[in-house]
Design a protein around this motif. Sequence first.
Motif, mmCIF file in Angstrom:
data_model
loop_
_atom_site.group_PDB
_atom_site.id
_atom_site.type_symbol
_atom_site.label_atom_id
_atom_site.label_comp_id
_atom_site.label_asym_id
_atom_site.label_seq_id
_atom_site.Cartn_x
_atom_site.Cartn_y
_atom_site.Cartn_z
ATOM 1 N N ALA A 144 0.894 -1.092 -0.090
ATOM 2 C CA ALA A 144 0.122 -0.056 0.076
ATOM 3 C C ALA A 144 0.785 1.245 -0.136
ATOM 4 C CB ALA A 144 -1.065 -0.052 1.249
ATOM 5 N N VAL A 145 1.059 1.863 -1.265
ATOM 6 C CA VAL A 145 1.886 2.917 -1.245
ATOM 7 C C VAL A 145 1.402 4.251 -0.568
ATOM 8 C CG1 VAL A 145 3.003 4.753 -2.984
ATOM 9 C CG2 VAL A 145 2.679 2.086 -3.522
ATOM 10 N N ASP A 146 -0.011 4.334 -0.609
ATOM 11 C CA ASP A 146 -0.946 5.567 0.198
ATOM 12 C C ASP A 146 -2.113 4.933 0.423
ATOM 13 O OD1 ASP A 146 -2.265 6.206 -2.221
ATOM 14 O OD2 ASP A 146 -0.589 7.400 -2.445
ATOM 15 N N THR A 147 -3.080 5.401 0.781
ATOM 16 C CA THR A 147 -4.386 4.990 1.086
ATOM 17 C C THR A 147 -5.276 4.607 -0.374
ATOM 18 O OG1 THR A 147 -4.664 6.639 2.713
ATOM 19 C CG2 THR A 147 -6.700 5.912 2.048
ATOM 20 N N HIS A 148 -4.796 5.098 -1.203
ATOM 21 C CA HIS A 148 -5.518 4.573 -2.765
ATOM 22 C C HIS A 148 -4.526 4.223 -3.844
ATOM 23 C CE1 HIS A 148 -8.648 7.180 -0.663
ATOM 24 N NE2 HIS A 148 -9.576 6.460 -0.975
ATOM 25 N N THR A 149 -3.303 3.858 -3.297
ATOM 26 C CA THR A 149 -2.426 3.297 -4.298
ATOM 27 C C THR A 149 -2.027 1.911 -3.938
ATOM 28 O OG1 THR A 149 -1.883 5.554 -4.739
ATOM 29 C CG2 THR A 149 -0.319 3.940 -5.799
ATOM 30 N N VAL A 150 -1.662 0.860 -4.715
ATOM 31 C CA VAL A 150 -1.181 -0.327 -4.494
ATOM 32 C C VAL A 150 -0.195 -0.562 -5.573
ATOM 33 C CG1 VAL A 150 -1.872 -2.735 -4.303
ATOM 34 C CG2 VAL A 150 -3.408 -1.148 -3.511
ATOM 35 N N LYS A 151 1.073 -1.175 -4.999
ATOM 36 C CA LYS A 151 1.933 -1.374 -5.828
ATOM 37 C C LYS A 151 2.427 -3.055 -5.754
ATOM 38 C CE LYS A 151 6.779 -0.274 -7.372
ATOM 39 N NZ LYS A 151 7.950 0.696 -7.266
ATOM 40 N N ILE A 152 2.315 -3.736 -6.847
ATOM 41 C CA ILE A 152 2.712 -4.982 -6.767
ATOM 42 C C ILE A 152 3.729 -5.535 -7.551
ATOM 43 C CG2 ILE A 152 1.666 -7.511 -7.149
ATOM 44 C CD1 ILE A 152 -0.931 -6.392 -6.812
ATOM 45 N N ILE A 153 4.790 -6.241 -6.892
ATOM 46 C CA ILE A 153 5.913 -6.443 -7.555
ATOM 47 C C ILE A 153 5.821 -8.310 -7.929
ATOM 48 C CG2 ILE A 153 8.665 -6.787 -7.638
ATOM 49 C CD1 ILE A 153 8.569 -4.135 -6.229
ATOM 50 N N VAL A 154 6.229 -8.547 -8.898
ATOM 51 C CA VAL A 154 6.124 -10.066 -9.279
ATOM 52 C C VAL A 154 7.419 -10.428 -9.432
ATOM 53 C CG1 VAL A 154 3.770 -10.097 -9.741
ATOM 54 C CG2 VAL A 154 5.630 -9.990 -11.655
ATOM 55 N N GLU A 155 7.817 -11.875 -9.083
ATOM 56 C CA GLU A 155 9.152 -12.428 -9.212
ATOM 57 C C GLU A 155 9.746 -12.557 -10.703
ATOM 58 O OE1 GLU A 155 8.563 -16.250 -7.149
ATOM 59 O OE2 GLU A 155 8.366 -15.355 -5.277
ATOM 60 N N ALA A 156 8.943 -12.852 -11.410
ATOM 61 C CA ALA A 156 9.218 -13.165 -12.917
ATOM 62 C C ALA A 156 8.224 -12.368 -13.845
ATOM 63 C CB ALA A 156 9.409 -14.210 -13.199
ATOM 64 N N PRO A 157 8.763 -11.941 -14.905
ATOM 65 C CA PRO A 157 8.018 -11.097 -15.998
ATOM 66 C C PRO A 157 6.537 -12.043 -15.941
ATOM 67 C CG PRO A 157 10.128 -11.283 -16.694
ATOM 68 C CD PRO A 157 10.090 -12.171 -15.418
ATOM 69 N N ASN A 158 5.270 -11.203 -15.964
ATOM 70 C CA ASN A 158 4.095 -11.773 -16.122
ATOM 71 C C ASN A 158 3.052 -10.904 -16.828
ATOM 72 O OD1 ASN A 158 1.407 -12.996 -15.768
ATOM 73 N ND2 ASN A 158 2.017 -13.487 -13.477
ATOM 74 N N SER A 159 3.161 -10.925 -18.174
ATOM 75 C CA SER A 159 2.391 -10.225 -18.812
ATOM 76 C C SER A 159 0.706 -10.449 -18.934
ATOM 77 C CB SER A 159 2.544 -10.294 -20.449
ATOM 78 O OG SER A 159 2.693 -11.650 -21.001
ATOM 79 N N GLU A 160 0.353 -11.337 -18.041
ATOM 80 C CA GLU A 160 -1.172 -11.522 -17.824
ATOM 81 C C GLU A 160 -1.531 -11.115 -16.500
ATOM 82 O OE1 GLU A 160 -2.603 -15.407 -20.672
ATOM 83 O OE2 GLU A 160 -2.386 -15.539 -18.515
ATOM 84 N N PHE A 161 -0.524 -10.494 -15.743
ATOM 85 C CA PHE A 161 -0.825 -10.290 -14.474
ATOM 86 C C PHE A 161 -2.200 -9.294 -14.306
ATOM 87 C CE2 PHE A 161 -0.687 -7.909 -10.250
ATOM 88 C CZ PHE A 161 -0.748 -9.010 -9.548
ATOM 89 N N LEU A 162 -2.129 -8.131 -15.174
ATOM 90 C CA LEU A 162 -3.272 -7.409 -15.117
ATOM 91 C C LEU A 162 -4.807 -8.268 -15.447
ATOM 92 C CD1 LEU A 162 -1.778 -4.376 -17.116
ATOM 93 C CD2 LEU A 162 -2.449 -4.586 -14.645
ATOM 94 N N ASN A 163 -4.740 -9.204 -16.409
ATOM 95 C CA ASN A 163 -5.747 -10.006 -16.852
ATOM 96 C C ASN A 163 -6.178 -10.762 -15.500
ATOM 97 O OD1 ASN A 163 -3.984 -9.855 -19.301
ATOM 98 N ND2 ASN A 163 -5.847 -10.211 -20.248
ATOM 99 N N LYS A 164 -5.149 -11.194 -14.680
ATOM 100 C CA LYS A 164 -5.555 -12.232 -13.585
ATOM 101 C C LYS A 164 -6.162 -11.114 -12.404
ATOM 102 C CE LYS A 164 -1.697 -15.481 -13.387
ATOM 103 N NZ LYS A 164 -0.656 -15.891 -12.425
#
Length: 535
Positions: A144-164
């Motif tokens: 949680a970067v701030d109240t309304h912002t989320v940052k997610i880091i994945v271990e390896a490239p994942n071009s489908e993460f937004l779809n997930k």
Amino acid sequence: MRNISLSKNRRRARRTGLLLGTVGTLAFGSALAAQETLVVGRSMDVNSLDPSRAFCDTCQVYLTAVYEPLLTLGEDNKTLVPKLATTWENNDTFTEFTFNLNPDAVFSDGSPVEASDVVWTFERLRNLKGSPSFLMDGTQSIEAVDTHTVKIIVEAPNSEFLNKVSAPYTGIMNAEAAMAGGALADESAATADGAEGWFLENSVGSGPFVLTNYAPEDELRLTANSAYYGTAPGFGEVVITQIQDSVSQAQALETGSIDIAMQIDADTAKNMNNPDVVTEIVPSFNFVYFAFMPGSEAMKGKLTPPVREALTYAVDYDGMIEFTVGGNGNKIAAPIPNGFPGTANLMPRSQDVEKAKSMLADAGLGDGFTMEAVYPNDNVYGVDLNIMMQKLQQDFAQVGVDVTLKPVTYPVWREDMANGRADLTAVYYAPDYYGSGQYAAYFGMTEGSTWVSRAGYKSPETVVNAKEGEIYAAALAASGDAADAKYEELAKELMADNVIIPLVSPNLVLAHRSDIQGVRYSACCNLPLAEISRK
């Protein structure tokens, strides 16, 4: 919840005044909606109402109505559109994703949806190790970067993460309320979380509906969320009622007992001439398949790769489509839906009985053998699994393989799958989002996958295909045509496994009363209830 509950409660108090200021509008909209009840008939396959454990078609309908993911699919079933996140971005290597939440979004108790709720929801989904947990596989950090912002880091490239994160199982929960019900998100969740029963009676989402009542094998009842911050749904109440078969659903629809029937087959639809009923046949991304279980006690050393391949040649794929859906469906080559990345150039399977016999003879099984097929006693997408398996039984009999059919309830089927008590099974799959990676994760013969555990049981070496993990990783690191090429390579490996054998991708019959509007098929969400209204 990392010392955020007190500040969240203070913000909830400040928001109360805003809610009181709009309560007149909300009450007016709810009063109009409350005059109407939408009744949906379907065979309910609910395994759980816990968003992090649920994994079924009815679950998709329910979760989409009660919870909201960060993103969702547009009406074209491919384009991502905002839901709880108004904007989002990713880096060039598909390893970092940032989401900006709608500051107006509130849960059904009126408390604000915050980044901390997203973090908690995703951590619980990952740590609970339920069927949909694969959606969070590979997440390195969820912040949680701030109240309304989320940052997610994945271990390896994942071009489908937004779809997930458009999948209904990623719907965001009110963390504070869920924890009060016994839900856990830390690494102990898989063994210590005690909220599954609580979720059968409670919902903690931000969606347009809330859970009112659930009676297994009877009904699932929802009420419009009076605190919903978006456009109010067209109905004050939705009842999903248990109706097992296509004919019974059609009769209920024609008499007006239900407004929508979700599992009428095309043949039944052709015989419906009621002017008060509308039917439309549309293609779908769903498919029905059978699966070999080489690790079962009876099949050890018998369902070898050559034997599995031989039996695939015994199947009358064209006849199966005619037999099950009266021609209203399509053949499907790999366990990835037609129209998804990597499927454009695949060649569907075809029958060759003589080749099947020859290969069985070469394997020392020319005199045949016996198998037991355990599968859910259900009608899905207009396909009666009993009829489908009777046809498969006939096809296998042509090559000397005697199949005993054992239809069971879903709870019994799940238990049998978990304990290696089937030589053959049949079931179905509907996409959770638009993207081929979910099929690699679910059907791929990689160490620890769902179907390695089922089909291999205590002998995973009978089915494991290490190449598939490597190809899947390469696909996730690519995008566009390069990703499509990798998914095509993966699809061909899945076909060569000869474990998961798709039989038919049925066209869907959208059937509803003529005064109902807004009914459509969604690739992620099945039936978006909030879009439906009465004329």
